[in-house]
Scaffold this active site. Structure first.
Site, PDB file in Angstrom:
ATOM      1  N   CYS A 175     -82.704 -39.002-167.987  1.00 23.67           N
ATOM      2  CA  CYS A 175     -81.720 -38.827-167.062  1.00 23.67           C
ATOM      3  C   CYS A 175     -82.116 -38.199-165.899  1.00 23.67           C
ATOM      4  CB  CYS A 175     -80.708 -38.213-167.778  1.00 23.67           C
ATOM      5  SG  CYS A 175     -79.282 -37.296-166.669  1.00 23.67           S
ATOM      6  N   ILE A 176     -81.663 -38.632-164.607  1.00 23.80           N
ATOM      7  CA  ILE A 176     -81.843 -37.971-163.325  1.00 23.80           C
ATOM      8  C   ILE A 176     -80.543 -37.438-162.674  1.00 23.80           C
ATOM      9  CG2 ILE A 176     -84.038 -38.381-162.857  1.00 23.80           C
ATOM     10  CD1 ILE A 176     -83.053 -40.450-160.985  1.00 23.80           C
TER      11      ILE A 176
END
Ligand SMILES: NC(=O)C1=CN([C@@H]2O[C@H](COP(=O)(O)OP(=O)(O)OC[C@H]3O[C@@H](n4cnc5c(N)ncnc54)[C@H](OP(=O)(O)O)[C@@H]3O)[C@@H](O)[C@H]2O)C=CC1
Ligand SMILES: Nc1nc2c(ncn2[C@@H]2O[C@H](COP(=O)(O)O)[C@@H](O)[C@H]2O)c(=O)[nH]1
Length: 327
Positions: A175-176
């Site tokens: 995830c970013i």
């Protein structure tokens, strides 16, 4: 929110053992009309689950959630699983065409046992309307809605008809979201789970951020009925991600559902791709998870998962690993 913490900051406190062997401890869990061997489900991502893995998991009594990234295959998948007498569990999004798809399921009498509404920001009218649509078309289907990160969201989705909510905005390994938007439960996912669980009247699935098997027990302590996991399932021989070799070592590809690799374009990218070490066969990991959870139950002083929900704990900020690695 005060006193936030994450998985690595918590240790559960042992209570007197009541079993003579860890094998006496029962890790099974009920979700809706079915019971499963473990309170763990591989993430509904394209490098984590495919049809073959879904069949294997269902045949062996584990829960699964098929991903939604090959939408045209979903009806055939449901019919195939039903013809084998297996549970059916698929994902949908919230775009216009998904409304027609849900209607088609109803018309073809292809009612899935479970539908997961899988979008990034689940506290939205789009999800509320989809919950209502599914409940109208497929009243017997168990609806899991997400993802969310607040008690208000849990309450609203439950009120709209969701049978379970999925908690976790941005704690995932690929995830970013937290970096690109500044929002999420990354870094305090376990505290967010506790916060949400206090409001929940139906099961919660804790999604993302699990890095060790002990994190499963911690999730249960803080209110999860199930735990959804991506990265720990990405490295298996059977995992759908591509296998590559570097310096004589095998790796498997793992990419986010909102990554450029999944989307095929650089638009609203909130996920990345990485390579995880090849770690053998899926069944071996599931067996190890079961043994570790049985052990956790014994430390909790009980013989089933319920015992874990009541144990004491301490917050030991960032000190559990103390520089140690498992191997
Ligand atoms: N758990 C997590 O933290 C996260 C998970 N993901 C995963 O990535 C995948 C893609 O997710 P998602 O982009 O939601 O799915 P979709 O691309 O299917 O988008 C769903 C719909 O919601 C709209 N939408 C998406 N995000 C927002 C937002 N922040 N505000 C308002 N509308 C929004 C989209 O429109 P438009 O694109 O035009 O905005 C689209 O109409 C899913 O599998 C999801 O689980 C992604 C990010 C975070
Ligand atoms: N922000 C994003 N989150 C994503 C993306 N693809 C999946 N996910 C979420 O991560 C978990 C798995 O987390 P892990 O720590 O166990 O690896 C998964 O279930 C989704 O909720 C993404 O592209 N961006």
């Amino acid at each position: 929110m005060e006193n936030v913490f994450d998985y690595e900051d918590i240790q559960l406190i042992p209570a007197k053992c009541v079993v003579n062997s860890r094998s006496e401890c029962d890790t099974s869990v009920t979700l809706g009309k079915h019971s499963f061997k473990l309170p763990v489900v591989p993430a509904n991502m394209q490098t984590i689950i495919d049809e073959t893995i879904a069949i294997t998991l269902a045949e062996k009594g584990y829960f699964y959630v098929m991903h939604r990234f090959e939408p045209e295959k979903r009806i055939a998948f449901i019919h195939d699983m039903k013809s084998r007498g297996l549970i059916t569990s698929i994902s949908v999004g919230v775009k216009e065409e998904e409304y027609g798809f849900v209607k088609q399921l109803s018309e073809e009498n292809a009612m899935p046992d479970y539908i997961t509404i899988d979008i990034a920001h689940g506290h939205s009218n789009a999800v509320i309307e989809m919950i209502q649509h599914i409940k109208q078309q497929l009243p017997e289907t168990f609806v899991i809605a997400g993802n969310v990160g607040t008690p208000e969201a849990v309450r609203e989705l439950e009120h709209a008809g969701a049978d379970a909510t999925k908690v976790g905005i941005g704690p995932g390994k690929v995830c970013i979201t937290k970096i690109k938007t500044g929002f999420g439960t990354g870094g305090w996912q376990l505290a967010a789970l506790r916060w949400c669980a206090k409001a929940a009247t139906k099961p919660i699935i804790a999604d993302g951020g699990i890095r060790t098997h002990g994190d499963v027990a911690k999730s249960i302590r803080f209110g999860a009925t199930f735990v959804m996991i991506g990265s720990l399932f990405a490295g298996h021989e059977e995992s759908p991600g591509e296998t590559t070799e570097k310096d004589g070592k095998l790796y498997k590809e793992y990419f986010g559902s909102a990554s450029e690799f999944q989307k095929g374009e650089k638009k609203n990218v909130e996920g990345k791709k990485m390579f995880v070490e090849h770690k053998g066969y899926l069944q071996d990991t599931l067996n190890e998870m079961e043994q570790d959870l049985q052990s956790a139950i014994s430390y909790a002083g009980g013989s089933n998962l319920e015992a874990i929900r009541h144990v004491d704990y301490v917050v030991v900020k960032n000190s559990i690993f103390n520089g140690d690695k498992i191997y």
